[in-house]
Enzyme design. Structure first.
Site, PDB file in Angstrom:
ATOM      1  N   GLY A 200       0.805  -1.213   0.000  1.00  0.00           N
ATOM      2  CA  GLY A 200       0.000   0.000   0.000  1.00  0.00           C
ATOM      3  C   GLY A 200       0.838   1.263   0.000  1.00  0.00           C
ATOM      4  O   GLY A 200       0.331   2.356  -0.268  1.00  0.00           O
ATOM      5  N   LYS A 201       2.107   1.142   0.325  1.00  0.00           N
ATOM      6  CA  LYS A 201       2.947   2.332   0.496  1.00  0.00           C
ATOM      7  C   LYS A 201       3.343   2.919  -0.859  1.00  0.00           C
ATOM      8  O   LYS A 201       3.131   2.305  -1.899  1.00  0.00           O
ATOM      9  CB  LYS A 201       4.201   1.973   1.322  1.00  0.00           C
ATOM     10  CG  LYS A 201       3.870   1.418   2.711  1.00  0.00           C
ATOM     11  CD  LYS A 201       3.486   2.510   3.711  1.00  0.00           C
ATOM     12  CE  LYS A 201       2.585   2.042   4.829  1.00  0.00           C
ATOM     13  NZ  LYS A 201       3.217   1.443   5.981  1.00  0.00           N
TER      14      LYS A 201
END
Ligand code: PLP
Length: 425
Positions: A200-201
């Site tokens: 998700g980063k």
């Protein structure tokens, strides 16, 4: 505004967002190149080896111009090892912001240490150096500044404080890959940096973490903690006797499917970062001067940037909108076709785990297990952090520069702010 007709979608007006958003929010961007890299490792059957991981580490270190990079299976693990490498142990204190993901702080507990939280600044949402300074004690071993939502911490002030007190600084770069502080890459400014690169980063490689340092001793301690397979590489005299076993009792190496993806993602990150920055800055430029709304980004001429704009948020100033509650504001924006919600991370210092939980059977709260002073921080002790929940809201994370889509999304926020009177009624 027309007599009875409202501009606001929540009151029956047309939605601000009309254009199909397509893949503008899709993340991570996975292409055949990522797939090929993964297939290569799978077909070689080397998922648990570390040859590809070492290449990824080299790539990442080179990008930062830093001596050492070490791969981990999570960012949490990287932070845990970093804290231990800095000497955080029984009875010690670390200082971290309360407004962050828990992994910036909680690993300290399993080292026998405790956590002291410092407040953040209202406009930057990152550590307030003045508040930090007065929380440093003889027991403080490490400070963990978090470049929150990509915003670079005031590292000059933090390093000055830390050096004066002989305390180590571990940058948590999980929100800020590629962000710059006065022109310099974050992750190169503390004694050590640790970060997540989970999917998700902004730099998405799968589950994974990375650690950066120029310090040979910190590097070796970081790998003997949870990388038993590398202990033979240690050169420090005090580590010689214990080769072959991990000091922390942990197994922290990176999965090679993640490293393989990481190498490909990194090759494209520069270009993707640039497009994200162009898009996000355009969004905020469109909202410049709208009452109640304030960009969460460093000043344009500062040389500082928000990197990949992970978890991008906007600042809300209800006092400029007649006190319109942020929940109502966000509701109106959502009606325009934009996903947004108030707040971000729950303040850690108010969570029961930091106040009453006896995790390891000490017969008292773990926060106090190895210290003779009550470091707990009740409601009211970190006023800016505690208020942040009602002063920030999530904003769209544009991955592509498509002006029409960005303009429509900005318009949703503009409408809601400009019609604050109507929303309050
Ligand atoms: C995601 C995150 C971490 C933890 O990383 P994982 O890879 O999920 O273990 C640490 N700190 C911050 C600020 C994060 O957002």
């Amino acid at each position: 505004m027309a007599d009875n007709a409202s501009r606001l979608a929540i009151h029956g007006g047309p939605k601000a967002v009309q254009t199909d958003t397509g893949d503008i929010f899709t993340w991570p961007i996975i292409t055949e190149e990522d797939e090929q890299a993964v297939l290569e490792v799978l077909r070689a059957g080397t998922m648990s080896n570390w040859d590809v991981t070492k290449l990824f580490e080299q790539d990442f270190a080179e990008w930062h111009g830093v001596e050492h990079c070490l791969g981990f299976n999570t960012g949490t693990a990287a932070l845990h090892a970093a804290m231990w490498a800095c000497g955080v142990g029984v009875g010690d204190e670390i200082i971290a912001p309360s407004l962050t993901y828990w992994a910036s702080a909680l690993p300290a507990f399993s080292l026998g240490a405790t956590i002291v939280f410092a407040d953040v600044e209202r406009d930057t949402l990152v550590l307030d150096p003045a508040d930090l300074e007065h929380r440093i004690t003889a027991r403080t071993k490490a400070i963990v500044p978090v470049h929150y939502c990509g915003y670079p911490c005031d590292m000059d002030a933090i390093m000055e404080s830390a050096e004066r007190h002989g305390v180590k600084v571990i940058e948590d770069v999980s929100h800020a890959h590629g962000a710059r502080y006065k022109g310099r890459l974050v992750g190169t400014l503390g004694h050590l940096a640790a970060m997540s690169v989970m999917s998700g980063k902004a730099l998405p490689v799968g589950e994974g973490g990375l650690l950066l340092t120029n310090d040979q001793a910190l590097y070796e301690k970081s790998f003997v903690f949870g990388h038993y397979e590398r202990t033979s590489e240690a050169t420090l005299p005090e580590l010689q006797e214990y080769k072959g076993l991990p000091w922390g009792g942990h197994k922290y190496r990176m999965h090679q499917l993640s490293s393989a993806v990481g190498r490909v993602q990194l090759r494209h990150y520069g270009a993707r970062l640039e497009e994200i920055q162009k898009s996000m800055n355009y969004f905020w430029d469109l909202l410049e001067g709208v009452p109640g709304l304030k960009a969460h980004r460093p000043p344009k001429d500062s040389g500082s940037t928000c990197g990949g704009w992970y978890a991008a948020h906007g600042l809300y100033r209800p006092e400029e909108l007649g006190g319109l509650p942020i929940a109502r504001f966000c509701e109106a924006v959502r009606a325009e076709g934009v996903g947004t919600s108030p707040g971000a991370n729950f303040p850690l210092h108010l969570h029961p785990l930091l106040n009453t939980a006896d995790i390891y059977g000490h017969g008292k709260p773990t926060r106090l297990a190895n210290t003779d002073r009550d470091v707990r921080q009740p409601a009211g002790s970190l006023p800016v952090t505690e208020k942040a929940g009602s002063e920030i809201y999530s904003i769209p994370w544009f991955k592509h520069y498509r002006p029409q889509v960005i303009e429509e999304h900005a318009e949703a926020f503009r409408k809601a702010a400009e019609c604050a009177d109507e929303l309050r009624a």
